[in-house]
Design an enzyme around this catalytic site. Structure first.
Site, mmCIF file in Angstrom:
data_model
loop_
_atom_site.group_PDB
_atom_site.id
_atom_site.type_symbol
_atom_site.label_atom_id
_atom_site.label_comp_id
_atom_site.label_asym_id
_atom_site.label_seq_id
_atom_site.Cartn_x
_atom_site.Cartn_y
_atom_site.Cartn_z
ATOM 1 N N LEU A 95 50.726 47.585 32.607
ATOM 2 C CA LEU A 95 49.875 48.064 31.521
ATOM 3 C C LEU A 95 48.581 47.261 31.519
ATOM 4 C CD1 LEU A 95 52.624 48.451 28.786
ATOM 5 C CD2 LEU A 95 51.504 50.278 30.073
ATOM 6 N N GLU A 96 47.530 47.823 32.086
ATOM 7 C CA GLU A 96 46.277 47.106 32.248
ATOM 8 C C GLU A 96 45.391 47.174 31.012
ATOM 9 O OE1 GLU A 96 44.387 48.161 35.913
ATOM 10 O OE2 GLU A 96 46.236 47.922 37.070
#
Length: 572
Positions: free
Chosen positions: A397-398
């Site tokens: 999850l950037e």
């Protein structure tokens, strides 16, 4: 009635001026005393009082809340008295020490401190008008920083602070002063309740407690010694010894002081054996693209044999908060069907490989921000594992994650899937610069079930290493000094991998030749082939390496996996 004046003796002009000056001062003082009497307030009799608690750090860090894990007080060098603050920036932590002070609205204040060190700051926030700060670029001996501010019409407290700067050595501070009208500090906050252990690992313990309404900060005590300050109602204490029992208590603080300590909780750290899934001691992870972006299109069966963990990129968000699903891009992959996909996963598993579903990516919008969303995430991932045969999940999850709820989600998934669950992570470099980061906290929270963190050593520019040095991507020092942050920050060596692009086309920047990657692996595991940065020790159990992606690797003639794969598998 008229009276004749008696003749006065002659005086020199200087004597006459002195007498007149003294008379004026006496008159002003008398008028001030009369005005004070009329107003019912005492006349000023000396210098303004310092509103700062423990301004010279003679009582340790009492009254102060400091970030990081190594702030302390020292007896030398000091500016006066017997104590001074010493704090060292590390990673993305600037060693900030704060104190909340009660003030009056619409009042003027003078703030000062004596500091020593490079890029040392002094300031005040929450003034209700314009927050202020001042700094010195460098001082080899104590020098004074001074600033001033006026509070707003509704301001009853301000936060004063001092801090260093990223990548700089330790700084010292002493004799902090805030002068002006004192406010009502209120009452000391209540003792925190509900203290509990929320996670344990080999070198860390995570704690949580019920928030205290009047508190502006909290202090965490380990076996009677204050080890951590935080502004929220949770904390992770790192730097612990595996298989060791510790007692923890917590207090609440505000401008009035510090509460009594809470009831204790005891936690025992886990053995230092990492956790998470049946994968080789040294493993290579590769991302498989469920889309066509110009790289070689592959089926799962065609993924190169050097890859031990294959992360299918990516799961898709749904309209249910936290829940995910998976949609095979059959059209983009040349008619690759779901039955073929499932068969290929089973075939890889027969060869001893793990195939997991990756959640996130650059454009991923999965959000786990509540307990309900955490349950939705775990349940939906487990459903995908059952449907497709995935061995676990990768968290990529950037756009950030919440460590509290992601921890809940992954622990629930672990309960559903059992001990063979594979959990990997692929945070960006900035996410693993400090144990205070949300990704790092999550990794430490689930250390007993975590397989590996393959941080992305690319698209980063320059970053700080564990020694405070600044290193550029694409170099051996960048790989070893940034890995050192994770290795010394609480992760087991078996939970650390080096994530690199497979070719120059696979990322915007940070491509590192396989030869340099292999040298970094040698440096970390054997202490050989290092650059100018030398890790403090060797980590022979280092998990291995990761690449984006198996498709780009194939496009480049498998040059990455052919060079790095055998090297990883030959590590000690």
């Amino acid at each position: 009635m008229f009276r004749a004046r008696r003749p006065r003796p002659l005086r020199s002009p200087r004597t006459a001026r002195s007498a007149r000056t003294a008379f004026r001062r006496l008159a002003v003082a008398a008028a001030g005393g009369l005005l004070a009497t009329l107003l019912g307030t005492p006349a000023a009799t000396g210098a303004a009082a310092n509103l700062v608690q423990n301004p010279g750090f003679e009582s340790g860090l009492s009254g102060w809340t400091c970030s990081g894990t190594a702030p302390t007080t020292v007896t030398s060098p000091v500016r006066s008295g017997t104590g001074a603050l010493r704090a060292t920036p590390a990673g993305q932590d600037n060693a900030r020490c704060t104190q909340t002070v009660a003030v009056r609205p619409d009042s003027a204040y003078e703030l000062s401190a004596w500091v020593q060190g490079s890029y040392t700051y002094l300031g005040a926030s929450g003034t209700g008008t314009t927050d202020v700060s001042t700094w010195t670029a460098g001082a080899s001996s104590y020098s004074q920083l001074t600033t001033s501010f006026t509070t707003g019409p509704d301001t009853t407290s301000v936060t004063i602070y001092t801090h260093g700067w990223y990548g700089q050595p330790a700084y010292h501070a002493d004799d902090v002063s805030l002068t002006g009208p004192g406010g009502d500090p209120g009452t000391i906050p209540a003792t925190p309740t509900g203290l509990e252990v929320t996670g344990t690992a080999a070198r860390s313990v995570s704690l949580g407690w019920s928030p205290v309404a009047e508190a502006t900060g909290y202090q965490v005590y380990r076996d009677g010694t204050k080890v951590l300050s935080t502004s929220g109602a949770s904390a992770t204490v790192t730097g612990l010894t595996p298989s060791t029992a510790y007692e923890f208590r917590v207090t609440a603080t505000n401008a009035a002081g510090e509460s009594p300590r809470s009831a204790p909780v005891t936690a025992t750290t886990t053995p230092d054996d990492g956790g998470g899934g049946q994968v080789p001691k040294h493993a290579v992870t590769g991302y498989w693209q469920n889309f066509d972006n110009g790289a070689t299109v592959q089926t799962i069966r065609e993924v190169q044999n050097q890859y031990d963990i294959i992360a299918v990129a990516f799961a898709d968000a749904t309209t249910t908060p936290g829940a995910v699903t998976f949609n095979l891009d059959s059209a983009g992959l040349g008619g690759y069907t779901v039955p073929q996909f499932k068969q290929d996963i089973a075939a890889k598993q027969q060869d001893g490989k793990s195939v997991i579903i990756s959640v996130g990516g650059e454009k991923g919008r999965v959000s786990v921000g509540s307990s309900a969303a955490a349950a939705n995430f775990a349940d939906s991932v487990y459903a995908l594992m059952q449907e497709y045969g995935f061995d676990g999940v990768d968290i990529d999850l950037e756009n950030g994650l919440n460590p509290t709820y992601m921890t809940e989600a992954l622990r629930r998934l672990s309960q559903l899937a059992g001990p063979d669950l594979v959990i990997t992570m692929a945070p960006q470099t900035i996410d693993m610069q400090s144990t205070a980061g949300s990704y790092f906290q999550t990794a430490l929270n689930i250390k007993d079930i975590l397989t590996v963190v393959n941080m992305q050593y690319y698209n980063s520019g320059t970053m700080l290493g564990c020694d405070g040095g600044v290193y550029a991507q694409g170099t051996i020092n960048f790989l070893t000094a940034l890995a050192c942050i994770q290795l010394e920050g609480g992760l087991a060596p078996s939970q650390v991998g080096l994530g690199l692009p497979a070719s120059t086309r696979a990322a915007g920047g940070g491509y590192t030749s396989p030869a340099v990657v292999n040298n970094a692996l040698d440096c970390l595991t054997r202490g050989t082939n290092c650059g100018s940065f030398k890790p403090p020790r060797t980590y022979p159990d280092l998990r291995g390496a990761m690449t984006w992606s198996t498709n780009w690797d194939a496009t480049a003639g498998n040059s990455w996996s052919s060079a790095v794969g055998p090297h990883v598998h030959a590590l000690p």
